[in-house]
Design a protein around this motif. Structure first.
Motif, PDB file in Angstrom:
ATOM      1  N   LEU A   1       7.863   9.444  12.440  1.00  0.00           N
ATOM      2  CA  LEU A   1       6.695   8.450  12.414  1.00  0.00           C
ATOM      3  C   LEU A   1       5.882   8.974  11.408  1.00  0.00           C
ATOM      4  CD1 LEU A   1       6.058   7.503  15.910  1.00  0.00           C
ATOM      5  CD2 LEU A   1       6.706   5.952  13.905  1.00  0.00           C
TER       6      LEU A   1
ATOM      7  N   SER B   1       4.111   7.409   7.896  1.00  0.00           N
ATOM      8  CA  SER B   1       2.624   6.624   7.940  1.00  0.00           C
ATOM      9  C   SER B   1       1.639   7.859   7.518  1.00  0.00           C
ATOM     10  CB  SER B   1       2.052   6.772   9.426  1.00  0.00           C
ATOM     11  OG  SER B   1       2.164   7.747  10.170  1.00  0.00           O
TER      12      SER B   1
ATOM     13  N   ALA C   1      -1.375   6.518   5.084  1.00  0.00           N
ATOM     14  CA  ALA C   1      -1.506   5.242   5.759  1.00  0.00           C
ATOM     15  C   ALA C   1      -3.049   4.874   5.503  1.00  0.00           C
ATOM     16  CB  ALA C   1      -1.192   5.240   6.950  1.00  0.00           C
ATOM     17  N   ALA C   2      -3.407   3.723   5.981  1.00  0.00           N
ATOM     18  CA  ALA C   2      -4.546   3.219   6.329  1.00  0.00           C
ATOM     19  C   ALA C   2      -5.503   2.872   5.253  1.00  0.00           C
ATOM     20  CB  ALA C   2      -5.437   4.169   7.233  1.00  0.00           C
ATOM     21  N   SER C   3      -5.703   1.603   4.917  1.00  0.00           N
ATOM     22  CA  SER C   3      -6.221   1.208   3.788  1.00  0.00           C
ATOM     23  C   SER C   3      -7.715   0.553   4.074  1.00  0.00           C
ATOM     24  CB  SER C   3      -5.421  -0.272   3.146  1.00  0.00           C
ATOM     25  OG  SER C   3      -5.303  -0.868   4.497  1.00  0.00           O
ATOM     26  N   ALA C   4      -8.034   0.729   5.256  1.00  0.00           N
ATOM     27  CA  ALA C   4      -9.244  -0.246   5.879  1.00  0.00           C
ATOM     28  C   ALA C   4     -10.238   0.459   5.991  1.00  0.00           C
ATOM     29  CB  ALA C   4      -8.887  -1.105   7.170  1.00  0.00           C
TER      30      ALA C   4
ATOM     31  N   LEU D   1       6.303  -6.774   5.092  1.00  0.00           N
ATOM     32  CA  LEU D   1       4.960  -5.886   5.666  1.00  0.00           C
ATOM     33  C   LEU D   1       5.409  -5.217   6.881  1.00  0.00           C
ATOM     34  CD1 LEU D   1       2.546  -9.232   5.687  1.00  0.00           C
ATOM     35  CD2 LEU D   1       2.328  -7.058   4.303  1.00  0.00           C
TER      36      LEU D   1
ATOM     37  N   ASN E   1       1.452  -3.429  10.836  1.00  0.00           N
ATOM     38  CA  ASN E   1      -0.062  -3.256  10.930  1.00  0.00           C
ATOM     39  C   ASN E   1      -0.549  -3.762   9.795  1.00  0.00           C
ATOM     40  OD1 ASN E   1       0.717  -1.680   8.811  1.00  0.00           O
ATOM     41  ND2 ASN E   1      -0.147   0.138   9.549  1.00  0.00           N
ATOM     42  N   GLY E   2       0.172  -4.575   8.887  1.00  0.00           N
ATOM     43  CA  GLY E   2      -0.108  -5.372   7.896  1.00  0.00           C
ATOM     44  C   GLY E   2       0.026  -4.748   6.326  1.00  0.00           C
ATOM     45  N   ASP E   3       0.291  -3.162   6.370  1.00  0.00           N
ATOM     46  CA  ASP E   3       0.645  -2.797   5.425  1.00  0.00           C
ATOM     47  C   ASP E   3       1.588  -3.171   4.731  1.00  0.00           C
ATOM     48  OD1 ASP E   3      -1.694  -1.201   5.311  1.00  0.00           O
ATOM     49  OD2 ASP E   3      -0.823   0.580   6.418  1.00  0.00           O
ATOM     50  N   MET E   4       2.034  -2.721   3.302  1.00  0.00           N
ATOM     51  CA  MET E   4       3.103  -3.188   2.818  1.00  0.00           C
ATOM     52  C   MET E   4       4.250  -2.197   3.120  1.00  0.00           C
ATOM     53  SD  MET E   4       4.483  -3.164  -1.379  1.00  0.00           S
ATOM     54  CE  MET E   4       5.924  -3.140  -1.843  1.00  0.00           C
TER      55      MET E   4
ATOM     56  N   LEU F   1       7.537   0.208   2.888  1.00  0.00           N
ATOM     57  CA  LEU F   1       8.010   1.074   1.471  1.00  0.00           C
ATOM     58  C   LEU F   1       9.469   1.627   2.081  1.00  0.00           C
ATOM     59  CD1 LEU F   1       4.949   2.788   0.305  1.00  0.00           C
ATOM     60  CD2 LEU F   1       6.048   0.657  -0.686  1.00  0.00           C
TER      61      LEU F   1
END
Lengths: 213, 282
Positions: free
Chosen positions: A16, A20, A23-26, A83, A86-89, A91
Motif C-alpha cells: 500500500l 500511495s 499521493a494526495a493532491s488536495a 480512477l 479516492n479520485g486520484d488517477m 497508475l
C-alpha cells in the motif's frame, strides 16, 4: 503463529505504501511562487475556438500501447487506467510502465488531450524512465503506437513544474482543443514527513506535446 | 527492529484513510464557462463586462472559457464588425444577459448558449445559462445532456426507432441521464408527429465522459437541424506519480532514512523478520 500473520500484514501494507507514496493532491498550497499560471480566460482562451463536429460522437478510442521518446531513451508499454476510489488517477505500480487515462482523449480522437502518467520511481524498482521528462526540450519528438498499430507523432511544446494542489487538472485532462499529448509524473523536492511519514514529491512535472501526424 | 516495523504499520494504516478526494476537479475559486453559438446565419462578437472576449464567433462553434473568477458578469452578443470595437457599454448588445448580468459561482461548470427562441421567426434571441452536470459517471457509463436550443417545437430523444431516452423537451429545456457506454442510433424527433429533426446513427458514448448536445437550427437550405457538441471527461483529483524520493531535487534521499524499515522489509522478506522476532522472543 501470531508473529507470522503480523509479518504478512506488514508486507501487505508495504504494498500500500508503494502505491500511495506520492499521493494526495488536495492539500493547500505551500506558498512557493512557482506553479502559479497567469491566465486571463477572456483574452487567452480564444486560441482554441472550435466548430463542433459529429466526429466527437463517432470515434471509437484506440488505446495507446507504446510510448517512445528517442531523445530521452524512453520506450515504455502503456496500460489503460482510470480512477482510484479516492479520485486520484490510477497508475501502473511499476515506474517502467505508463498509464493511459481512458476518460480523456485517445491518440485517434479528433480533439483533446491524450494523457499518460507514470511513477517517477519506486522503492522496489528505483528510478523510472519518466524521471527524464524534466530534461526534455521543446521541439523533441514523441511517438505513440495505438492498439490498431497506428503511429501518432507529437512535438513537445511545454514543460511545466507545478506545485501539487495548484494543478488545474481539468485543463490538462481535457477533451476539447487541438489533439495533443500530456505526460505527467512527480518531481521537485521530496517531503519524507508528508502524511505521517508516507512521503511524497511536492510537485508534478507536466509535458505537453502537439500532435503533428 | 520490532518497534520500527510497528511504527511503519501505523503509518500505512494512516495512509489508507488519510487521502481525501475533492468533490470536483474545478478550481475552488473559479468557474468554467462554455460558450455555445447556436444562432444560425450570423457571426457574432461576445463582450464580457463590455470587453471584447470572443471576436468573430461563428454559428455552430463552442468556446471554453476556463478559470473564470467567481463574479457577476454582463455578457453582450453583437453582430460581428470589422474591425470589432475593443469595448462597448455593458448591456447594450443585440441580446445577452442585460445589465443585471449573470452570477458565476466558484467550482461550477456553466454553459451559456446563444440561440433562437421557439417563436415563428426565432426572435427574440436568447442567451440561456445552464449548469453542466459533472458528477462522476464512473466505470462503464456515460452521461448525456441534451439541450433544446433550436427554433423548433417540443422534441423527444430516442434510440431509433422509438426507445425513449428523453421526452418532452421544449426550447430552453435540458435533460441529463446516465447510460451504459456503447454505440447507439440516437435521434431527435419532433414530439408531434415523430419527424426526425436530428439523426445521429452510430453515436459512440464512451465511459467516464459527459456529452453535452445542443440542438441547432434551422440552418441552410433546405432548412436542417444539427447538434452542437462538446464533451468533458471525468478528471482525476491528482496524479500521485512517485514514491521513493530517488530523484528529489532537494538533495535528500529520504527512502534511505524514513523508508529504511520498509526497504529492509522488502529486501529481507517475511521469513527473515519472523525468524528475528522469534529469536527475540526466545
Amino acid at each position: 503463529m501470531s508473529s507470522r500473520s503480523t509479518s504478512v500484514v506488514v508486507l501487505a501494507l508495504v504494498g500500500l505504501l508503494l502505491l500511495s507514496g506520492c499521493a494526495a493532491s488536495a492539500d493547500p498550497a505551500d506558498g512557493r511562487e512557482r506553479g502559479a499560471v497567469e491566465y486571463d480566460p477572456f483574452r487567452s482562451a480564444r486560441t482554441d475556438d472550435f466548430v463542433s463536429s459529429t466526429d466527437t460522437l463517432t470515434t471509437v478510442k484506440s488505446a495507446p500501447t507504446q510510448l517512445v521518446v528517442g531523445a530521452l531513451g524512453i520506450d515504455m508499454r502503456i496500460d489503460t487506467k482510470a480512477l482510484e476510489p479516492n479520485g486520484d488517477m490510477s497508475l501502473p505500480v511499476s515506474p517502467f510502465r505508463a498509464g493511459w487515462y481512458e476518460y480523456a482523449a485517445a491518440p485517434n480522437s479528433p480533439k483533446g488531450a491524450t494523457v499518460l502518467a507514470a511513477h517517477v520511481d519506486s522503492l522496489a524498482e528505483g528510478k523510472g524512465p519518466f524521471a527524464e521528462l524534466r530534461t526534455v526540450q521543446p521541439g523533441t519528438e514523441v511517438s505513440l503506437v495505438d492498439s490498431a498499430g497506428v503511429t501518432h507523432t507529437y512535438i513537445v511544446s511545454t514543460v511545466e513544474r507545478i506545485t501539487k494542489g495548484e494543478v488545474p487538472w481539468g485543463r490538462y485532462f481535457s477533451l476539447a482543443g487541438d489533439p495533443r499529448l500530456v505526460l505527467i509524473t512527480c518531481g521537485g523536492e521530496y517531503d519524507p514527513g508528508y502524511n505521517g511519514g508516507v512521503g511524497r514529491y511536492t510537485d508534478n512535472y507536466i509535458v505537453t506535446a502537439e500532435k503533428v501526424s | 527492529m520490532r518497534n520500527r516495523i510497528l511504527a511503519g504499520l501505523g503509518v500505512a494504516a494512516l495512509a489508507t484513510v488519510g487521502l481525501a478526494a475533492p468533490a470536483t476537479a474545478l478550481s475552488s475559486t473559479t468557474a468554467d464557462i462554455w460558450v455555445v453559438h447556436a444562432v444560425p446565419g450570423v457571426t457574432v462578437d461576445v463582450y464580457i463586462n463590455g470587453n471584447l472576449a470572443l471576436d468573430g464567433f461563428t454559428p455552430g462553434s463552442v468556446e471554453p472559457l476556463v478559470d473564470v473568477p467567481a463574479d457577476n458578469y454582463v455578457v453582450d452578443i453583437v453582430p460581428d464588425a470589422t474591425p470589432s470595437a475593443d469595448t462597448i457599454t455593458p448591456g447594450t448588445g443585440l441580446f445577452g444577459t442585460g445589465a443585471a448580468g449573470v452570477d458565476v459561482a466558484a467550482g461550477v461548470s456553466y454553459t451559456l448558449v446563444a440561440h433562437p427562441s421557439e417563436s415563428v421567426d426565432g426572435n427574440p434571441l436568447l442567451l440561456s445559462p445552464f449548469v453542466n452536470d459533472l458528477d462522476p459517471v464512473g466505470a462503464g457509463e456515460a452521461s448525456v445532456t441534451v439541450r433544446h436550443t433550436a427554433n423548433a417545437p417540443e422534441v423527444n430523444v430516442v434510440v431509433a426507432p422509438s426507445t425513449p431516452v428523453f421526452s418532452g423537451l421544449q426550447n430552453t429545456d435540458e435533460q441529463t441521464g446516465a447510460v451504459a457506454a456503447g454505440t447507439y442510433n440516437l435521434q431527435v424527433q419532433v414530439a408531434a408527429g415523430g419527424a426526425v429533426a436530428i439523426d445521429l446513427p452510430g453515436t459512440v458514448l464512451a465511459a467516464g465522459t459527459h456529452y453535452f448536445i445542443h440542438a441547432f437550427g434551422p440552418a441552410g437550405n433546405p432548412a436542417a437541424y444539427s447538434p452542437i457538441i462538446f464533451t468533458i471527461g471525468d478528471a482525476p483529483a491528482g496524479v500521485p506519480a512517485g514514491s521513493a524520493g530517488l530523484v528529489a531535487e532537494n538533495g535528500v534521499n529520504p527512502a534511505l532514512f524514513a523508508g529504511g524499515a520498509v526497504l529492509l522489509a522488502l529486501l529481507a522478506g517475511a521469513g527473515v523478520l519472523v525468524a528475528r522476532r522469534q529469536t527475540v522472543k526466545a
